[in-house]
Design a protein around this motif. Sequence first.
Motif, PDB file in Angstrom:
ATOM      1  N   VAL A 278      -1.719   8.533  -8.931  1.00  0.00           N
ATOM      2  CA  VAL A 278      -1.379   9.934  -8.682  1.00  0.00           C
ATOM      3  C   VAL A 278      -2.595  10.611  -8.066  1.00  0.00           C
ATOM      4  CG1 VAL A 278      -0.616  12.103  -9.709  1.00  0.00           C
ATOM      5  CG2 VAL A 278       0.221   9.928 -10.626  1.00  0.00           C
ATOM      6  N   CYS A 279      -2.400  11.212  -6.894  1.00  0.00           N
ATOM      7  CA  CYS A 279      -3.515  11.857  -6.190  1.00  0.00           C
ATOM      8  C   CYS A 279      -2.986  12.991  -5.315  1.00  0.00           C
ATOM      9  CB  CYS A 279      -4.260  10.833  -5.325  1.00  0.00           C
ATOM     10  SG  CYS A 279      -3.243  10.123  -4.005  1.00  0.00           S
ATOM     11  N   ARG A 280      -3.885  13.700  -4.691  1.00  0.00           N
ATOM     12  CA  ARG A 280      -3.472  14.722  -3.723  1.00  0.00           C
ATOM     13  C   ARG A 280      -2.821  14.044  -2.515  1.00  0.00           C
ATOM     14  NH1 ARG A 280      -6.546  19.840  -3.345  1.00  0.00           N
ATOM     15  NH2 ARG A 280      -6.385  19.530  -1.095  1.00  0.00           N
ATOM     16  N   LYS A 281      -1.901  14.754  -1.883  1.00  0.00           N
ATOM     17  CA  LYS A 281      -1.220  14.189  -0.717  1.00  0.00           C
ATOM     18  C   LYS A 281      -2.170  13.945   0.452  1.00  0.00           C
ATOM     19  CE  LYS A 281       3.402  15.939  -1.719  1.00  0.00           C
ATOM     20  NZ  LYS A 281       4.511  16.842  -1.290  1.00  0.00           N
TER      21      LYS A 281
ATOM     22  N   SER B 224      -7.380  10.030   0.682  1.00  0.00           N
ATOM     23  CA  SER B 224      -7.467   8.864   1.568  1.00  0.00           C
ATOM     24  C   SER B 224      -6.567   7.722   1.113  1.00  0.00           C
ATOM     25  CB  SER B 224      -8.924   8.381   1.656  1.00  0.00           C
ATOM     26  OG  SER B 224      -9.415   8.023   0.374  1.00  0.00           O
ATOM     27  N   LEU B 225      -6.321   7.583  -0.187  1.00  0.00           N
ATOM     28  CA  LEU B 225      -5.458   6.510  -0.676  1.00  0.00           C
ATOM     29  C   LEU B 225      -4.010   6.679  -0.237  1.00  0.00           C
ATOM     30  CD1 LEU B 225      -6.740   5.979  -4.352  1.00  0.00           C
ATOM     31  CD2 LEU B 225      -7.101   4.491  -2.374  1.00  0.00           C
ATOM     32  N   ALA B 226      -3.605   7.914   0.041  1.00  0.00           N
ATOM     33  CA  ALA B 226      -2.216   8.179   0.406  1.00  0.00           C
ATOM     34  C   ALA B 226      -1.886   7.737   1.829  1.00  0.00           C
ATOM     35  CB  ALA B 226      -1.906   9.667   0.240  1.00  0.00           C
ATOM     36  N   LYS B 227      -2.902   7.383   2.606  1.00  0.00           N
ATOM     37  CA  LYS B 227      -2.661   7.029   4.006  1.00  0.00           C
ATOM     38  C   LYS B 227      -1.985   5.670   4.140  1.00  0.00           C
ATOM     39  CE  LYS B 227      -6.568   9.781   5.649  1.00  0.00           C
ATOM     40  NZ  LYS B 227      -7.921   9.752   6.288  1.00  0.00           N
ATOM     41  N   ASN B 228      -2.416   4.715   3.334  1.00  0.00           N
ATOM     42  CA  ASN B 228      -1.830   3.373   3.380  1.00  0.00           C
ATOM     43  C   ASN B 228      -1.250   3.008   2.019  1.00  0.00           C
ATOM     44  OD1 ASN B 228      -2.696   2.748   6.130  1.00  0.00           O
ATOM     45  ND2 ASN B 228      -4.766   2.741   5.263  1.00  0.00           N
ATOM     46  N   TRP B 229      -0.459   3.921   1.473  1.00  0.00           N
ATOM     47  CA  TRP B 229       0.014   3.773   0.099  1.00  0.00           C
ATOM     48  C   TRP B 229       0.869   2.522  -0.097  1.00  0.00           C
ATOM     49  CZ3 TRP B 229       5.184   3.442  -0.731  1.00  0.00           C
ATOM     50  CH2 TRP B 229       6.023   3.922   0.276  1.00  0.00           C
ATOM     51  N   ASP B 230       1.570   2.057   0.949  1.00  0.00           N
ATOM     52  CA  ASP B 230       2.442   0.902   0.766  1.00  0.00           C
ATOM     53  C   ASP B 230       1.658  -0.395   0.612  1.00  0.00           C
ATOM     54  OD1 ASP B 230       1.571   1.171   3.377  1.00  0.00           O
ATOM     55  OD2 ASP B 230       3.314   0.163   4.228  1.00  0.00           O
ATOM     56  N   GLN B 231       0.340  -0.344   0.808  1.00  0.00           N
ATOM     57  CA  GLN B 231      -0.505  -1.523   0.618  1.00  0.00           C
ATOM     58  C   GLN B 231      -1.476  -1.344  -0.548  1.00  0.00           C
ATOM     59  OE1 GLN B 231      -0.160  -4.408   2.426  1.00  0.00           O
ATOM     60  NE2 GLN B 231       1.656  -3.349   3.225  1.00  0.00           N
ATOM     61  N   LEU B 232      -1.253  -0.324  -1.376  1.00  0.00           N
ATOM     62  CA  LEU B 232      -2.202   0.046  -2.422  1.00  0.00           C
ATOM     63  C   LEU B 232      -2.232  -0.982  -3.554  1.00  0.00           C
ATOM     64  CD1 LEU B 232      -4.153   2.330  -3.269  1.00  0.00           C
ATOM     65  CD2 LEU B 232      -2.241   3.350  -4.520  1.00  0.00           C
ATOM     66  N   SER B 233      -3.437  -1.330  -4.000  1.00  0.00           N
ATOM     67  CA  SER B 233      -3.622  -2.237  -5.151  1.00  0.00           C
ATOM     68  C   SER B 233      -4.739  -1.682  -6.026  1.00  0.00           C
ATOM     69  CB  SER B 233      -3.975  -3.648  -4.675  1.00  0.00           C
ATOM     70  OG  SER B 233      -5.248  -3.647  -4.055  1.00  0.00           O
TER      71      SER B 233
ATOM     72  N   ILE C 196       0.979  16.910  -4.632  1.00  0.00           N
ATOM     73  CA  ILE C 196       0.713  15.724  -5.449  1.00  0.00           C
ATOM     74  C   ILE C 196       1.572  14.571  -4.960  1.00  0.00           C
ATOM     75  CG2 ILE C 196       0.943  14.700  -7.752  1.00  0.00           C
ATOM     76  CD1 ILE C 196      -1.402  16.518  -7.619  1.00  0.00           C
ATOM     77  N   ALA C 197       0.968  13.380  -4.866  1.00  0.00           N
ATOM     78  CA  ALA C 197       1.701  12.187  -4.443  1.00  0.00           C
ATOM     79  C   ALA C 197       1.662  11.131  -5.541  1.00  0.00           C
ATOM     80  CB  ALA C 197       1.088  11.614  -3.164  1.00  0.00           C
ATOM     81  N   PHE C 198       2.780  10.417  -5.722  1.00  0.00           N
ATOM     82  CA  PHE C 198       2.845   9.258  -6.618  1.00  0.00           C
ATOM     83  C   PHE C 198       2.902   8.023  -5.732  1.00  0.00           C
ATOM     84  CE2 PHE C 198       5.205   5.918  -8.759  1.00  0.00           C
ATOM     85  CZ  PHE C 198       4.547   5.829  -9.978  1.00  0.00           C
ATOM     86  N   LEU C 199       1.924   7.133  -5.872  1.00  0.00           N
ATOM     87  CA  LEU C 199       1.805   5.966  -4.999  1.00  0.00           C
ATOM     88  C   LEU C 199       2.070   4.684  -5.792  1.00  0.00           C
ATOM     89  CD1 LEU C 199      -1.550   7.001  -3.265  1.00  0.00           C
ATOM     90  CD2 LEU C 199       0.783   7.677  -2.638  1.00  0.00           C
ATOM     91  N   PRO C 200       3.171   3.999  -5.513  1.00  0.00           N
ATOM     92  CA  PRO C 200       3.432   2.723  -6.200  1.00  0.00           C
ATOM     93  C   PRO C 200       2.334   1.708  -5.886  1.00  0.00           C
ATOM     94  CG  PRO C 200       5.385   3.509  -5.044  1.00  0.00           C
ATOM     95  CD  PRO C 200       4.243   4.360  -4.577  1.00  0.00           C
TER      96      PRO C 200
END
Length: 296
Positions: A168-171, A174-183, A248-252
């Motif tokens: 969970v982070c701000r929209k 920097s993590l929200a940019k490539n969220w579909d590859q987040l680990s 706020i963004a939720f990133l799987p």
Amino acid sequence: MVIKIEMLRCFTTVAQHGSLSDAADVLGRTPSAVSMMLKQFEDHVGSQLFETARKSRLTPIGDLIYEEARREVAHFENTISVIQGLSKSELGYLRLAVTPSVATAIMPSVIYRFCKKYPEVQIDIRDMDSAAIARDLEHERADIGIGTLPKIEGMNRIELFSDPFGVVCRKDHSLAKNWDQLSWQDMHEHVLIANGLCDLITDPDFKPILERSRLMVPNTASLMGLVREGVGITVLPHLAVTGPQENIAFLPLRNATARRTVHLVSQPQNILMPAAREFLKLITFMMREGVLGIKT
């Protein structure tokens, strides 16, 4: 002499307020009447409960007795609330203890249906963390609890749902940019705001990230405020971040198995009040039909 509930209430009130006069105001009695009742209680237990006549500090035995007396008074007052609830409604009084995410995302639709069918039932809903829910159930301060709960002796427990953890982070983070590859590895360089649910995550790659955290915020509202301000990121189950969340963004997380399991725990059916039994029927029916509003 038999110890009466009024003695326990008198003693706990004086201990909480630290003076006879303040306790007398709360109890609606004169200071002399409160002092006399305290003396009777001390004579019965055979020990002095306060260190000074000002009643500002408990003796060691007073401390021990206070904890037991406080629980007994709370239990008695809850019993009175239940009796009053029974006298006011057709099915009785319903006490629910749930986590904040359950209170926000699930309870509205369930309570709407329940109230429509049983409009006379008096309902008390309290949102708290799972540890507090378990304590309320054990001390009979709640009829039904919903949270990440352990098995409690003598009570029924069913799994209601489970949802995945995510970042969970701000929209604009920097993590929200490539969220579909987040680990987990992507989080090492960022400030983690830990919360009570982090202990449920057993993924080994998350452990060093949690160990480096210097911020711990149990309250979800405060936690989200810090994230929104850009203080850091956090990790929460999906349901905890449902609904409108400004900025706020939720990133799987990719290849992550961490999930939060939510249980419904209650007393056995045969000792529940009618209102609680009907509530259990409704929520289990909604769970089976897939209409609890949970998207995991």
